[in-house]
Design an enzyme around this catalytic site. Structure first.
Site, PDB file in Angstrom:
ATOM      1  N   VAL A  45       0.996  -1.319  -0.263  1.00  0.00           N
ATOM      2  CA  VAL A  45      -0.010  -0.186   0.119  1.00  0.00           C
ATOM      3  C   VAL A  45       0.988   0.880   0.184  1.00  0.00           C
ATOM      4  O   VAL A  45       0.400   2.256  -0.989  1.00  0.00           O
ATOM      5  CB  VAL A  45      -1.122  -0.278   1.392  1.00  0.00           C
ATOM      6  CG1 VAL A  45      -2.009   0.700   1.261  1.00  0.00           C
ATOM      7  CG2 VAL A  45      -2.021  -1.326   0.485  1.00  0.00           C
ATOM      8  N   CYS A  46       1.784   0.956   1.075  1.00  0.00           N
ATOM      9  CA  CYS A  46       2.885   2.480   0.889  1.00  0.00           C
ATOM     10  C   CYS A  46       3.358   2.832  -0.514  1.00  0.00           C
ATOM     11  O   CYS A  46       3.868   3.986  -0.973  1.00  0.00           O
ATOM     12  CB  CYS A  46       3.490   1.772   1.918  1.00  0.00           C
ATOM     13  SG  CYS A  46       3.616   2.487   3.424  1.00  0.00           S
ATOM     14  N   SER A  47       3.639   1.446  -0.890  1.00  0.00           N
ATOM     15  CA  SER A  47       4.754   1.580  -2.667  1.00  0.00           C
ATOM     16  C   SER A  47       4.187   2.439  -3.571  1.00  0.00           C
ATOM     17  O   SER A  47       3.868   3.534  -4.633  1.00  0.00           O
ATOM     18  CB  SER A  47       4.473   0.694  -3.025  1.00  0.00           C
ATOM     19  OG  SER A  47       6.294  -0.234  -1.810  1.00  0.00           O
ATOM     20  N   MET A  50       2.702   6.485  -2.427  1.00  0.00           N
ATOM     21  CA  MET A  50       4.066   6.978  -2.588  1.00  0.00           C
ATOM     22  C   MET A  50       4.185   6.886  -4.368  1.00  0.00           C
ATOM     23  O   MET A  50       4.583   8.414  -4.344  1.00  0.00           O
ATOM     24  CB  MET A  50       5.354   6.339  -2.561  1.00  0.00           C
ATOM     25  CG  MET A  50       5.059   6.949  -0.358  1.00  0.00           C
ATOM     26  SD  MET A  50       4.556   7.950  -0.189  1.00  0.00           S
ATOM     27  CE  MET A  50       3.158   7.539   0.563  1.00  0.00           C
TER      28      MET A  50
END
Length: 168
Positions: A45-47, A50
């Site tokens: 999710v973070c990838s 961002m």
């Protein structure tokens, strides 16, 4: 702990962006700033989150806004993550003391040792104009950020609201 709200002053910080460079809130005086706290480099999710922000950096810049990603990961992890994903914005390490800035913004998850997935839009005077905490597993996208940036252009925060911590 509750995330800082719109109308309050952003908490000052200085964090490492590379092993030998630091970035401070004061570096952006007079410009809009987006703080994107996220749990961890390399997570799916973070990838994705961002990567979306990296793609729409030109839209942020149209609003005189800079983007900073912040997590508790170490600077070497950030360096590898940023290089691998070809990010064009700094990732700041809130590593030691761990989560100090996330705590100051009210978005540190003590039991997990990570920050919330939280967004803050700060205007050129240092006032938080919008904040949002997303569920950890949900990518919040950029719509709220863009709406907040548009509102900065149309409606300045009154001086009294910033001092008293009232929402704009």
């Amino acid at each position: 702990m509750e995330a800082l709200k719109a109308g309050t002053s952003a908490h000052p910080f200085t964090l490492c962006s590379t092993p030998d460079q630091k970035v401070s809130l004061s570096d952006f005086k007079g410009e809009n700033l987006i703080l994107a706290f996220y749990p961890a480099d390399w997570s799916p999710v973070c990838s994705d989150q961002m990567a979306i922000y990296n793609e729409i950096l030109p839209e942020f810049r149209k609003h005189n806004a800079h983007l900073l990603g912040i997590s508790v990961d170490g600077i070497w992890c950030h360096t590898a993550f940023s290089r691998d994903r070809k990010f064009h914005f700094p990732l700041l390490s809130d590593f030691e003391p761990k989560g100090a800035i996330a705590r100051a913004y009210g978005v540190y998850r003590e039991k997990d040792g990570i920050s919330e997935r939280a967004l803050f839009v700060i205007d050129g005077t240092g006032a938080i104009r919008w904040s949002y905490v997303s569920p950890l597993g949900v990518n919040p996208g950029a719509d709220g950020i863009l709406e907040a940036l548009e509102s900065i252009q149309s409606k300045p925060v009154p001086e009294a609201s910033r001092k008293e911590g009232k929402a704009a």
